[in-house]
Design a protein around this motif. Structure first.
Motif, short mmCIF file in Angstrom:
data_model
loop_
_atom_site.label_atom_id
_atom_site.label_comp_id
_atom_site.label_asym_id
_atom_site.label_seq_id
_atom_site.Cartn_x
_atom_site.Cartn_y
_atom_site.Cartn_z
N MET A 1 0.86 -1.17 0.00
CA MET A 1 0.00 0.00 0.00
C MET A 1 0.91 1.23 0.00
SD MET A 1 -3.10 0.91 2.67
CE MET A 1 -3.67 -0.76 2.62
N THR A 5 -2.45 6.13 0.04
CA THR A 5 -3.56 5.27 0.47
C THR A 5 -3.54 5.07 1.98
OG1 THR A 5 -3.55 4.13 -1.67
CG2 THR A 5 -4.60 2.99 0.17
N ALA A 45 -11.23 9.24 -1.74
CA ALA A 45 -10.87 7.83 -1.86
C ALA A 45 -11.49 7.22 -3.11
CB ALA A 45 -11.32 7.06 -0.61
N HIS A 48 -9.82 8.11 -6.33
CA HIS A 48 -8.49 7.52 -6.52
C HIS A 48 -8.51 6.00 -6.44
CE1 HIS A 48 -6.22 11.26 -6.75
NE2 HIS A 48 -7.14 11.74 -5.91
N VAL A 50 -9.49 4.04 -4.05
CA VAL A 50 -9.16 3.47 -2.74
C VAL A 50 -10.45 2.94 -2.13
CG1 VAL A 50 -8.30 3.97 -0.42
CG2 VAL A 50 -7.25 5.10 -2.42
#
Length: 57
Positions: A1, A5, A45, A48, A50
């Motif tokens: 990760m 993130t 999030a 992107h 995530v």
């Protein structure tokens, strides 16, 4: 990760905790502020890619 993130997920977790605390203390203004912050973080999030665990808002 990656660092982005990891940092984003940490911020989400902290904001969820702050939101719960504000609600428990009956601080409606702070709860609104924290909810807005949480909404923004979740939007970021999603933008992107995530994945964030589903938590009650």
């Amino acid at each position: 990760m990656d660092a982005f993130t990891t940092g984003l997920l940490q911020r989400i977790k902290a904001t969820e905790s702050d939101l719960t605390r504000a609600r428990d203390e009956g601080d409606d203004f702070l709860a609104d502020v924290e909810q807005s912050e949480l909404d923004d973080l979740r939007r970021l999030a999603a933008e992107h890619g995530v994945e964030v665990g589903v938590t009650p808002a």
